[in-house]
Design an enzyme around this catalytic site. Structure first.
Site, PDB file in Angstrom:
ATOM      1  N   THR A 110      16.895   0.083 -46.311  1.00  0.00           N
ATOM      2  CA  THR A 110      15.695  -0.740 -46.441  1.00  0.00           C
ATOM      3  C   THR A 110      16.089  -2.157 -46.806  1.00  0.00           C
ATOM      4  O   THR A 110      17.178  -2.400 -47.319  1.00  0.00           O
ATOM      5  CB  THR A 110      14.751  -0.192 -47.534  1.00  0.00           C
ATOM      6  OG1 THR A 110      13.546  -0.942 -47.514  1.00  0.00           O
ATOM      7  CG2 THR A 110      15.347  -0.304 -48.917  1.00  0.00           C
TER       8      THR A 110
ATOM      9  N   LYS B 175      11.337  -1.037 -53.071  1.00  0.00           N
ATOM     10  CA  LYS B 175      11.900   0.304 -52.839  1.00  0.00           C
ATOM     11  C   LYS B 175      13.263   0.419 -53.514  1.00  0.00           C
ATOM     12  O   LYS B 175      13.608   1.459 -54.062  1.00  0.00           O
ATOM     13  CB  LYS B 175      12.049   0.568 -51.339  1.00  0.00           C
ATOM     14  CG  LYS B 175      10.732   0.780 -50.628  1.00  0.00           C
ATOM     15  CD  LYS B 175      10.987   1.216 -49.200  1.00  0.00           C
ATOM     16  CE  LYS B 175       9.707   1.286 -48.393  1.00  0.00           C
ATOM     17  NZ  LYS B 175       9.955   1.615 -46.993  1.00  0.00           N
TER      18      LYS B 175
ATOM     19  N   ASP C  22      10.574   7.038 -44.602  1.00  0.00           N
ATOM     20  CA  ASP C  22       9.515   6.642 -43.681  1.00  0.00           C
ATOM     21  C   ASP C  22       8.215   7.088 -44.331  1.00  0.00           C
ATOM     22  O   ASP C  22       8.150   8.189 -44.879  1.00  0.00           O
ATOM     23  CB  ASP C  22       9.686   7.295 -42.309  1.00  0.00           C
ATOM     24  CG  ASP C  22       8.789   6.605 -41.277  1.00  0.00           C
ATOM     25  OD1 ASP C  22       8.866   5.369 -41.173  1.00  0.00           O
ATOM     26  OD2 ASP C  22       8.005   7.284 -40.614  1.00  0.00           O
TER      27      ASP C  22
ATOM     28  N   PHE D  33       1.036  -2.918 -52.320  1.00  0.00           N
ATOM     29  CA  PHE D  33       1.151  -3.577 -51.015  1.00  0.00           C
ATOM     30  C   PHE D  33       0.369  -2.761 -49.987  1.00  0.00           C
ATOM     31  O   PHE D  33      -0.192  -1.703 -50.305  1.00  0.00           O
ATOM     32  CB  PHE D  33       2.625  -3.704 -50.597  1.00  0.00           C
ATOM     33  CG  PHE D  33       3.287  -2.381 -50.303  1.00  0.00           C
ATOM     34  CD1 PHE D  33       3.700  -1.548 -51.326  1.00  0.00           C
ATOM     35  CD2 PHE D  33       3.474  -1.952 -48.988  1.00  0.00           C
ATOM     36  CE1 PHE D  33       4.285  -0.315 -51.055  1.00  0.00           C
ATOM     37  CE2 PHE D  33       4.066  -0.715 -48.709  1.00  0.00           C
ATOM     38  CZ  PHE D  33       4.477   0.099 -49.752  1.00  0.00           C
ATOM     39  N   GLY D  34       0.355  -3.211 -48.768  1.00  0.00           N
ATOM     40  CA  GLY D  34      -0.187  -2.437 -47.645  1.00  0.00           C
ATOM     41  C   GLY D  34      -1.603  -1.924 -47.882  1.00  0.00           C
ATOM     42  O   GLY D  34      -2.529  -2.677 -48.143  1.00  0.00           O
ATOM     43  N   TYR D  35      -1.747  -0.608 -47.792  1.00  0.00           N
ATOM     44  CA  TYR D  35      -3.064   0.024 -47.884  1.00  0.00           C
ATOM     45  C   TYR D  35      -3.475   0.341 -49.330  1.00  0.00           C
ATOM     46  O   TYR D  35      -4.529   0.939 -49.550  1.00  0.00           O
ATOM     47  CB  TYR D  35      -3.077   1.311 -47.042  1.00  0.00           C
ATOM     48  CG  TYR D  35      -2.795   1.057 -45.574  1.00  0.00           C
ATOM     49  CD1 TYR D  35      -3.754   0.464 -44.757  1.00  0.00           C
ATOM     50  CD2 TYR D  35      -1.564   1.380 -45.000  1.00  0.00           C
ATOM     51  CE1 TYR D  35      -3.507   0.210 -43.416  1.00  0.00           C
ATOM     52  CE2 TYR D  35      -1.299   1.129 -43.656  1.00  0.00           C
ATOM     53  CZ  TYR D  35      -2.277   0.552 -42.881  1.00  0.00           C
ATOM     54  OH  TYR D  35      -2.022   0.293 -41.548  1.00  0.00           O
TER      55      TYR D  35
ATOM     56  N   ARG E 125       6.433   8.283 -52.656  1.00  0.00           N
ATOM     57  CA  ARG E 125       7.850   7.919 -52.576  1.00  0.00           C
ATOM     58  C   ARG E 125       8.597   8.437 -53.802  1.00  0.00           C
ATOM     59  O   ARG E 125       9.701   8.964 -53.697  1.00  0.00           O
ATOM     60  CB  ARG E 125       7.997   6.401 -52.446  1.00  0.00           C
ATOM     61  CG  ARG E 125       9.393   5.951 -52.071  1.00  0.00           C
ATOM     62  CD  ARG E 125       9.447   4.505 -51.627  1.00  0.00           C
ATOM     63  NE  ARG E 125       8.693   4.307 -50.406  1.00  0.00           N
ATOM     64  CZ  ARG E 125       7.477   3.758 -50.351  1.00  0.00           C
ATOM     65  NH1 ARG E 125       6.895   3.313 -51.439  1.00  0.00           N
ATOM     66  NH2 ARG E 125       6.848   3.648 -49.208  1.00  0.00           N
TER      67      ARG E 125
END
Ligand code: IMP
Length: 210
Positions: free
Chosen positions: A8, A13, A76, A159-161, A188
């Site tokens: 990554t 992460k 992923d 972040f993201g959704y 995660r």
């Protein structure tokens, strides 16, 4: 010294994996944990798997081919919304286009759920971790966190959704949790912790067999 290379470029992460793999040892020695960049490894990888685990495995195997003898880990992840046939799923990063802002992606998902009642707004974040061990063995784990899609974006963390993902008891989104709170329950975090256990079990059994 043994090394774990995590496929990554994402610093969040890297922080999470460093925290979870802290104290991990091989032959009594601490293991160094590096990002691809820190290890000087570069690769263009086509993620054409049909599941999260397949995509994580494709990434881990592609990097492992470049750094034999290391532990190579890849993840992923994505969001599955039940009322949308598990979309955006493995296409979460690519949904509406890779460069489209999450403000737009989130607004679109809320719009598509227009009229869907609370109890049918179930969703989950899924994360698959794949690890290629120094002997070439491939291990995979998966972690999930169940929640519901809200009616508006809330919160500035994550972040993201995260701003539309309500975590039980559905008062707060995951973007309203601190990083520590989220890591403790996240897809995660769960997948990484079970990966650590799986690697340790594999290595102990290997030692016992000798
Ligand atoms: P990747 O596994 O880093 O490629 O992530 C895939 C996509 O899933 C991300 O770009 C986000 O859209 C979404 N995603 C995965 N995990 C999370 C999360 O913890 N919060 C919000 N979005 C996530």
């Amino acid at each position: 010294m043994s090394r774990i290379i995590f496929a990554t470029g994402n610093q969040n992460k890297m922080r999470e994996i460093r925290e979870i793999m802290q104290g991990f040892q091989v032959d009594g020695e601490n293991v160094e944990i590096l990002s691809m960049k820190e290890a000087g490894v570069y690769a263009e990888i086509v993620e054409d798997g049909k599941t999260f685990a397949e995509n994580a495995s494709i990434k881990a195997k592609a990097i492992a081919a470049l750094t034999p003898g290391d532990f190579v880990m890849a993840d992923d992840s994505g969001l599955e919304i039940d009322a949308l046939n598990k979309e955006p799923g493995i296409y979460s990063a690519r949904y509406l286009g890779e460069d489209t802002s999450y403000r737009i992606k989130n607004a679109k998902l809320i719009e598509r759920l227009n009229g869907v009642p609370d109890e049918k707004r179930m969703a989950r974040f899924v994360c698959a971790i794949a690890t290629v061990l120094p002997d070439g063995t491939l291990l995979t784990t998966e972690g999930t966190i169940e929640g519901r899609i809200g009616y508006e974006e809330k919160g500035n963390n994550g972040f993201g959704y995260d701003p539309i993902f309500l975590v039980p008891p559905y008062i707060q989104t995951s973007a309203e949790l601190t990083e520590e709170e989220k890591n403790a329950i996240s897809h995660r975090g769960k997948a990484l912790r079970s990966m650590r256990e799986m690697i340790e079990r594999y290595m102990n059994e290997g030692t016992d067999c000798k």
